[in-house]
Design an enzyme around this catalytic site. Structure first.
Site, mmCIF file in Angstrom:
data_model
loop_
_atom_site.group_PDB
_atom_site.id
_atom_site.type_symbol
_atom_site.label_atom_id
_atom_site.label_comp_id
_atom_site.label_asym_id
_atom_site.label_seq_id
_atom_site.Cartn_x
_atom_site.Cartn_y
_atom_site.Cartn_z
ATOM 1 N N ILE A 14 39.845 30.466 128.433
ATOM 2 C CA ILE A 14 40.171 30.822 129.815
ATOM 3 C C ILE A 14 39.144 30.283 130.800
ATOM 4 O O ILE A 14 39.485 29.917 131.938
ATOM 5 C CB ILE A 14 40.372 32.355 129.977
ATOM 6 C CG1 ILE A 14 41.130 32.656 131.256
ATOM 7 C CG2 ILE A 14 39.043 33.104 129.935
ATOM 8 C CD1 ILE A 14 42.487 32.032 131.363
ATOM 9 N N SER A 36 26.762 29.946 126.619
ATOM 10 C CA SER A 36 27.772 29.924 125.562
ATOM 11 C C SER A 36 27.096 29.385 124.303
ATOM 12 O O SER A 36 26.363 28.404 124.369
ATOM 13 C CB SER A 36 28.928 29.021 125.986
ATOM 14 O OG SER A 36 30.136 29.431 125.423
ATOM 15 N N ARG A 37 27.354 30.054 123.186
ATOM 16 C CA ARG A 37 26.615 29.723 121.965
ATOM 17 C C ARG A 37 26.995 28.364 121.414
ATOM 18 O O ARG A 37 26.187 27.681 120.802
ATOM 19 C CB ARG A 37 26.873 30.785 120.882
ATOM 20 C CG ARG A 37 26.459 32.192 121.291
ATOM 21 C CD ARG A 37 27.178 33.223 120.464
ATOM 22 N NE ARG A 37 28.614 32.972 120.442
ATOM 23 C CZ ARG A 37 29.489 33.644 119.718
ATOM 24 N NH1 ARG A 37 29.072 34.631 118.963
ATOM 25 N NH2 ARG A 37 30.767 33.349 119.754
ATOM 26 N N LYS A 90 39.933 40.242 132.152
ATOM 27 C CA LYS A 90 40.726 41.365 131.670
ATOM 28 C C LYS A 90 40.783 41.295 130.147
ATOM 29 O O LYS A 90 40.729 40.181 129.630
ATOM 30 C CB LYS A 90 42.132 41.375 132.268
ATOM 31 C CG LYS A 90 42.938 40.070 132.204
ATOM 32 C CD LYS A 90 43.376 39.434 130.931
ATOM 33 C CE LYS A 90 44.040 40.246 129.883
ATOM 34 N NZ LYS A 90 44.549 39.337 128.769
ATOM 35 N N ASP A 168 46.772 42.385 124.475
ATOM 36 C CA ASP A 168 45.989 41.414 125.265
ATOM 37 C C ASP A 168 46.888 40.761 126.316
ATOM 38 O O ASP A 168 46.552 40.772 127.503
ATOM 39 C CB ASP A 168 45.317 40.373 124.354
ATOM 40 C CG ASP A 168 44.576 39.331 125.162
ATOM 41 O OD1 ASP A 168 43.423 39.600 125.552
ATOM 42 O OD2 ASP A 168 45.162 38.263 125.435
HETATM 43 P P1 NAP Z 1 38.113 32.379 123.593
HETATM 44 O O1 NAP Z 1 38.821 31.064 123.746
HETATM 45 O O2 NAP Z 1 37.864 32.913 122.239
HETATM 46 O O3 NAP Z 1 36.767 32.208 124.390
HETATM 47 C C1 NAP Z 1 35.796 33.234 124.503
HETATM 48 C C2 NAP Z 1 34.429 32.602 124.428
HETATM 49 O O4 NAP Z 1 33.463 33.653 124.452
HETATM 50 C C3 NAP Z 1 34.232 31.850 123.133
HETATM 51 O O5 NAP Z 1 34.519 30.471 123.312
HETATM 52 C C4 NAP Z 1 32.781 32.097 122.784
HETATM 53 O O6 NAP Z 1 31.990 31.003 123.208
HETATM 54 C C5 NAP Z 1 32.366 33.314 123.593
HETATM 55 N N1 NAP Z 1 32.051 34.463 122.719
HETATM 56 C C6 NAP Z 1 30.986 35.272 122.832
HETATM 57 N N2 NAP Z 1 30.997 36.211 121.897
HETATM 58 C C7 NAP Z 1 32.079 35.995 121.138
HETATM 59 C C8 NAP Z 1 32.616 36.635 120.007
HETATM 60 N N3 NAP Z 1 32.027 37.700 119.462
HETATM 61 N N4 NAP Z 1 33.770 36.153 119.476
HETATM 62 C C9 NAP Z 1 34.373 35.071 120.027
HETATM 63 N N5 NAP Z 1 33.895 34.424 121.120
HETATM 64 C C10 NAP Z 1 32.761 34.885 121.675
HETATM 65 O O7 NAP Z 1 38.880 33.527 124.382
HETATM 66 P P2 NAP Z 1 39.694 33.381 125.757
HETATM 67 O O8 NAP Z 1 41.123 33.145 125.452
HETATM 68 O O9 NAP Z 1 38.998 32.477 126.673
HETATM 69 O O10 NAP Z 1 39.624 34.905 126.243
HETATM 70 C C11 NAP Z 1 38.452 35.472 126.775
HETATM 71 C C12 NAP Z 1 38.858 36.626 127.678
HETATM 72 O O11 NAP Z 1 39.702 36.100 128.709
HETATM 73 C C13 NAP Z 1 39.680 37.704 126.956
HETATM 74 O O12 NAP Z 1 39.345 38.966 127.449
HETATM 75 C C14 NAP Z 1 41.120 37.375 127.331
HETATM 76 O O13 NAP Z 1 41.961 38.502 127.355
HETATM 77 C C15 NAP Z 1 40.930 36.809 128.735
HETATM 78 N N6 NAP Z 1 42.027 35.916 129.131
HETATM 79 C C16 NAP Z 1 42.456 34.910 128.308
HETATM 80 C C17 NAP Z 1 43.543 34.126 128.696
HETATM 81 C C18 NAP Z 1 44.070 32.991 127.839
HETATM 82 O O14 NAP Z 1 45.107 32.396 128.196
HETATM 83 N N7 NAP Z 1 43.403 32.616 126.758
HETATM 84 C C19 NAP Z 1 44.171 34.355 129.917
HETATM 85 C C20 NAP Z 1 43.666 35.332 130.738
HETATM 86 C C21 NAP Z 1 42.609 36.112 130.334
HETATM 87 P P3 NAP Z 1 30.672 30.620 122.353
HETATM 88 O O15 NAP Z 1 31.068 30.657 120.905
HETATM 89 O O16 NAP Z 1 30.340 29.249 122.839
HETATM 90 O O17 NAP Z 1 29.646 31.658 122.699
#
Ligand code: NAP
Length: 308
Positions: A14, A36-37, A90, A168
């Site tokens: 996101i 970011s890690r 969110k 989610d």
């Molecule tokens: P994601 O692709 O998994 O990205 C989250 C990032 O946070 C990871 O790339 C990771 O980066 C970091 N992170 C830190 N601690 C972590 C852990 N314990 N496990 C996994 N990642 C961790 O997730 P996302 O889809 O972007 O979603 C993140 C938030 O945005 C959620 O709350 C989701 O509901 C919200 N959201 C997502 C979307 C969508 O379309 N995906 C839309 C609206 C809102 P590093 O490994 O580099 O630290």
């Protein structure tokens, strides 16, 4: 006033899909750092995690948390303790009590806390809210069905406790319904389908009522392939008011209304800039309350195991 210097935490889907472009397009805010890690960006300061970022001495006014909900409390607490304004993706946390605590910390520290609900910024939401304020509602039904393999490939956190599973995306629908409904509603029953190998549900069926007894129902399912469904249908005495495509399109009494382009995240950052400027917070937990209730009242069904 000078620009808010922002640090993003969690450069994942996101953050890349929406936050970076929205920050770039918003007056009054600029990206100064990323924590970011496993990911970095050229042209800004990069850190492994928020602790390194806050300890670095890089000048920051605010932090936007784009990490999964589990673990966000510690990140937000650290940012608030360091005097930074905080914007939360969110859902705002993995539990209600942790967000209540963050709200208190932010108030005590005199910083802004913004719990965002991006779907509330979808183009049909405010027109629907204005329309429904003038109409007599009979019922509301939500259908939020999508293919988890397409939208959340390999996201292990989403299946863990606190990851919310199908809630989610489902909480996006609840964020819209809680915004457009003139009266509040409460859960009266739910059933949650858990894959045999997962700690979070893949589908959920929810029944709510308003205080006057009007029915509000929601069907969330992550097993939908083919066309995806993100619809909210409100039956009124005057005819149906239907939001489709996640709240970006509106159909009133059978007539499509043209809706403008997607500005969800640009609207969120614009609002964050305004909240900081006016020293206010915005933390509405009503969508998360409904999800918590669904887990409290939910009948648990075990369904086929899910593999990515
Ligand atoms: P994601 O692709 O998994 O990205 C989250 C990032 O946070 C990871 O790339 C990771 O980066 C970091 N992170 C830190 N601690 C972590 C852990 N314990 N496990 C996994 N990642 C961790 O997730 P996302 O889809 O972007 O979603 C993140 C938030 O945005 C959620 O709350 C989701 O509901 C919200 N959201 C997502 C979307 C969508 O379309 N995906 C839309 C609206 C809102 P590093 O490994 O580099 O630290």
């Amino acid at each position: 006033m000078s620009n808010i210097r922002l640090g993003i935490v969690g450069l994942g889907k996101i953050a890349r899909d929406q936050h970076l472009g929205a920050i770039e397009a918003t007056a009054g805010i600029e990206l100064a750092a990323v924590a970011s890690r496993n990911a970095q960006l050229e042209s800004v300061h990069c850190f492994h995690d928020i602790e390194d970022m806050l300890a670095s001495g890089v000048a920051l006014d605010a932090v936007s948390l784009c990490t999964p909900p589990q673990g966000r409390f510690a990140q937000a607490k650290a940012a608030i303790a360091a005097g930074k304004h905080v914007m939360l993706e969110k859902p705002p946390g993995a539990s209600l009590s942790e967000v209540y605590a963050l709200e208190r910390f932010a108030r005590e520290k005199g910083v802004t806390l913004f719990a965002t609900w991006h779907s509330r910024e979808a183009a049909a939401v405010e027109p629907a809210r204005e329309l429904l304020a003038k109409r007599s509602i009979r019922s509301v039904s939500v259908e939020w069905k999508e293919d988890v393999r397409h939208w959340h490939p390999g996201q292990a956190w989403i299946w863990e406790p606190g990851g919310l599973g199908v809630f989610d995306p489902g909480i996006n629908a609840l964020s819209i319904v809680t915004r457009i409904m003139p009266e509040s509603f409460h859960l009266v029953g739910s059933s949650l389908s858990f894959p045999a190998n997962r700690a979070a549900p893949i589908a959920a069926s929810l029944s709510f009522e308003t205080a006057a007894g009007l029915p509000v129902s929601a069907e969330f399912d992550w097993r939908q392939t083919g066309p995806q469904t993100w619809d909210i249908r409100v039956e009124t005495d005057e005819g149906p008011v239907v939001l489709t495509h996640g709240g970006s399109r509106l159909n009133v009494d059978g007539n499509a209304r043209i809706i403008e382009e997607d500005r969800e995240y640009r609207n969120l950052y614009k609002r964050f800039v305004a909240l900081v400027a006016s020293a206010q917070s915005d933390v509405d937990l009503s969508p998360l309350v409904h999800v918590a209730d669904a887990f409290m009242l939910g009948r648990r069904l075990t369904v086929e195991a899910f593999e990515d």
